[in-house]
Design an enzyme around this catalytic site. Structure first.
Site, PDB file in Angstrom:
ATOM      1  CD  GLU A 143      -3.711  -9.047  15.595  1.00 47.60           C
ATOM      2  OE1 GLU A 143      -4.730  -8.838  14.759  1.00 47.60           O
ATOM      3  OE2 GLU A 143      -3.125  -9.146  15.126  1.00 47.60           O
ATOM      4  CG  HIS A 212       6.796  -7.187  10.545  1.00 43.56           C
ATOM      5  ND1 HIS A 212       6.665  -7.245   9.045  1.00 43.56           N
ATOM      6  CD2 HIS A 212       6.497  -7.924  11.052  1.00 43.56           C
ATOM      7  CE1 HIS A 212       5.046  -8.099   9.291  1.00 43.56           C
ATOM      8  NE2 HIS A 212       5.132  -9.312  10.489  1.00 43.56           N
TER       9      HIS A 212
END
Lengths: 413, 432
Positions: A143, A212
């Site tokens: 990322e 998450h």
């Protein structure tokens, strides 16, 4: 009264045939809810009801501001004049992406599994086939580096859209987002612009576990030089996405995992919304409720209960998390004198905390009571469903808060 | 395609130990001890398996390259690496870099510039050797030790000096300072304070070049990007992640490691499990090259090949330049950790004296020409300082400019207007 859609469970990418309503809605007017597995109810973002039944017989007014007008921002008119087409929120996002990529060849998408896989929530499905592997780039799992790569490309004239498969993964890209995305325009003395859009699903889903289920808007809000928006309906998702892509500023675009399957009818003609404006969901006189993203639906559900009890809440979806639309918010505060903020991010250092400070700073004299802010608990989101529910603000809590707020100022009903 | 990377030198592991003994301190060009070992090299890596077999792919000594090189020059010497003009250009660029950095040190101690200033003395061969081969449209990305990269790329010394003084006439309007040199005109993409943070940006610039050619169909888009960074950065995740992406997509980028053995006070050997950084290239499917970074001619030869590779679309190259900084990490660094023996060894390998020596030996220039160049640079430095001194400091309104490319990002104020529409907004009297 606008129909409130209760959020559906969507912990993985669901196709439109696999929808289900997790909770029954309470509304009395006619709607098709044949059995448990049903297509979702449509939501009108501007508060106009379908059946025309409205407990006070009031029609919602379109948002009016003195701010620089964007074209075609008249949802009432455009929605009513043409039939439009119905779609789900993730399809609306895809339409927005597709239209912008077609319009401008420098727009490209990158992220994990956005290309051949079609996106983990199907937002970019079909785009790789249409635009090729370079414009819809499947990245390796890095990322920080691919966000930096997109920033380098943006400095050189391209317009990347970075997808974080889950917003939480963008924590790994914090270096690039804070230092380069936010600050590089300034540090270079204005020589380089960074017109990136960083988007992805965040928020608390269903049993996704703590990592998450993160809400990153509070972590990013201090970064200078970026804008943040949160979409909540297909209409504003598409409009804000297009605006974000066209903007010269870096924009962080928050989507919510559980909202991807919301269905709505949106206009056929092209429209672009204003990144900095808030949305009036339900005008009212008694109390201002400010919210964004998924909590909008909890608020609207609570609002229905409140209306049935005789209250008149004004609901505003702030949409722009940074900067705040203090005009819309201010007008509302001046009218109702009471503010309730309902948000999904954590209480500590959250968007609500900043909003409270901004409202108090600007509109203190108009307030009859302290601002109440309902946020998620300061805990990692637990895995079991019941506990997970308890970390979030649920509609009954909102109802209670409004009742208490009105009672404390002696101005109910 | 013929490649210069066909001869291999392997660096003996541990040749640079904490207790260094330096071979041949009198020979400025040989540097570290090496054994010559010829192994065939293929620079198109087809598969991971072939990469593993080819893992001995390595280094080049440009003196080996030179022996096989044919020259088109009109000079009688068959092994001349540069023409006279090129030599003088390289000399001038290195003297510019050195002179500028020395002037920076003076100005810093006189209180004209502030904060963290990192000087490049001793490493000029790397900057000059690479950047003088680029066109204006090629891009350079650097770290905080970026003054000389900006100068080599063409940014006027006046602008760089003004930037260091924090004046509005600086290349970044004074807003960046020493560690953030940006120039859109000359495609200097920074200037980054965190190490490793610039490498993805460089990868993005290279990606843009490829995108323009393949998606936007701009046929002449073959721009190359150079990413400069140090030995400390080579232990950072972004370095490895970008090596992977660049090799994967065959991006036109050259990764240049300026290995000066020290990351502030951390010796490269204490921080790195395998100190031979060039070896990490083949692990990702690109050639890894080691070169003597104190010798501008060797650097230039290696750079030519790498930049040519990138321009032809053959993909990235990792080049480790063995170099040294004569000063401390920054002007605030007392530089007490480094062994004086090490420092004096590298002082004998000063790239500017080495180039001068080469040019004398090959009768490419005379002493007075060098003196003229040195004088010219001195005058340029005086002029740059005068210009910077005379330039204005940034006014208050500049604080809010450039935060957003589109100032609507400051939002809508309580009165319904965008804050930026308020005429007093940038003066800072309007509420933000």
């Amino acid at each position: 009264m606008a129909v409130v859609f209760q959020a559906i469970g969507a912990d993985t990418a669901l196709s439109s045939t696999n929808l289900f309503v997790s909770k029954r809605t309470h509304f009395s007017y006619r709607q098709s809810l044949p059995e448990r597995k049903t297509s979702v109810c449509a939501v009108r973002s501007n508060g106009i009801s379908f059946s025309g039944l409205n407990s006070r017989g009031r029609k919602a007014e379109p948002l009016i501001t003195n701010a620089v007008a964007t074209k075609a921002e008249s949802p009432t008119a455009s929605a009513a004049s043409k039939p439009g087409h119905e779609l789900l929120l993730y399809e609306a996002l895809r339409e927005g992406l597709d239209e912008e990529m077609e319009r401008d060849p420098t727009v490209w998408v990158l992220g994990e599994d956005v290309g051949h896989y079609g996106g983990s929530y199907k937002v970019t499905k079909g785009l790789a086939e249409k635009y090729g592997d370079l414009r819809v780039l499947d990245t390796p799992i890095c990322e920080n580096s691919f966000t930096g790569m997109a920033i380098g490309a943006a400095m050189n004239g391209l317009r990347p859209i970075i997808e974080g498969m889950n917003m939480g993964f963008l924590l790994l890209a914090f270096n690039q987002i804070s230092n380069n995305c936010g600050m590089l325009h300034y540090t270079s003395g204005g020589q380089f612009t960074i017109p990136v859009v960083i988007r992805g699903p965040g928020g608390v889903g269903r049993h996704l576990g703590p990592e998450h289920s993160q809400r990153l808007e509070s972590y990013f809000q201090s970064i200078p030089g970026i804008q943040m928006v949160a979409c909540s309906t297909p209409y504003n998702a598409k409009g804000l996405m297009k605006a974000a892509i066209r903007s010269k500023n870096p924009v962080i675009f928050f989507e919510h995992v559980l909202l991807y399957n919301i269905k709505e009818r949106i206009p056929d003609e092209e429209y672009v919304l204003n990144l900095e404006e808030a949305e009036m969901v339900r005008p009212g006189e008694q109390v201002t409720i400010l919210t964004y993203s998924r909590m909008r639906y909890h608020v609207m559900q609570a609002a229905q209960t409140l209306v049935n009890k005789g209250y008149d809440p004004e609901v505003i979806d702030i949409r722009s998390l940074k900067p705040f639309d203090l005009y819309t918010i201010g007008n509302s505060v001046k009218k109702t004198h009471k503010v309730l903020i309902v948000e999904e991010c954590m209480q500590t250092g959250g968007i609500g905390a900043s909003l409270m400070a901004a409202i108090d700073e600007n509109f203190h004299d108009y307030l009859d009571a302290r601002i109440v802010c309902l946020s998620s608990q300061n805990v990692p989101t637990p895995y079991p469903g019941k506990l997970e529910e308890q970390t979030l603000v649920q509609p009954p809590k909102i109802v209670t808060a409004v009742e208490q707020l009105c009672a404390s100022t002696g101005s109910c009903q | 395609m013929a490649s210069a990377f066909y001869t291999i030198n392997t660096i003996q592991p541990g040749h640079r130990t904490a207790n260094k003994t330096f071979n041949n301190p009198n020979s400025p060009f040989l540097g570290s001890s090496r054994k010559l070992r010829l192994v065939p090299f293929s620079n198109t890596i087809q598969s991971a398996a072939s990469v593993r077999r080819q893992s001995t792919i390595v280094a080049v000594s440009s003196s080996d390259v030179v022996k096989k090189k044919k020259t088109n020059s009109s000079f009688s010497h068959s092994d001349l690496l540069i023409t006279r003009e090129e030599g003088l250009e390289l000399f001038e660029d290195m003297v510019l870099g050195r002179g500028f950095e020395d002037m920076c040190a003076q100005m810093y101690y006189r209180g004209k510039m502030f904060g963290f200033v990192h000087l490049y003395n001793g490493q000029e061969a790397v900057s000059t050797g690479f950047i003088k081969l680029l066109t204006k449209e090629d891009s350079v990305v650097s770290t905080y030790r970026d003054h000389v990269h900006a100068l080599s790329k063409g940014v006027p010394a006046r602008q760089v000096m003004s930037e260091l003084f924090g004046k509005t006439t600086g290349c970044c309007r004074g807003q960046g300072g020493s560690m953030h040199m940006f120039s859109k005109e000359f495609n200097v993409l920074g200037g980054f304070a965190f190490i490793g943070e610039g490498i993805p940006v460089a990868t993005g610039a290279a990606f843009t070049s490829k995108y323009r050619r393949e998606v936007l169909k701009e046929a002449d888009s073959d721009h190359v990007t150079l990413a400069f960074f140090g030995d400390g950065t080579c232990n950072n995740g972004q370095f490895f992640e970008c090596l992977n992406m660049a090799a994967l997509w065959k991006l036109p980028i050259v990764f240049v490691v300026e290995n000066n053995l020290w990351a502030i006070g951390m010796s490269h050997l204490r921080a790195t499990s395998d100190p031979e950084i060039w070896k990490k290239g083949p692990a990702f499917g690109m050639p890894g090259v080691h070169v003597d970074g104190m010798d501008v001619l060797k650097v230039r030869e290696v750079a030519k090949e790498a930049i040519g590779r990138a321009r032809r679309g053959e993909g990235p190259t990792l080049i480790e330049c063995e170099t040294y900084r004569f000063r401390g990490h920054s002007l605030a660094d007392p530089d007490e950790l480094r062994d004086p023996v090490e420092k004096s060894h590298y002082a004998t390998r000063d790239p500017i004296t080495a180039l001068k020596k080469y040019m004398f030996e090959h009768n490419l220039a005379k002493e007075d020409e060098f003196k003229a160049i040195e004088k010219k640079i001195e005058e340029m430095m005086e002029d740059a300082v005068e210009f910077a001194d005379a330039s204005p400091l940034p006014p208050r309104p500049q604080l809010l400019e450039n935060v957003f490319a589109d100032p609507k990002g400051f939002g809508i104020g309580p009165d319904g207007r965008y804050r930026c529409e308020d005429p007093k907004f940038t003066q800072g009297t309007a509420h933000v």
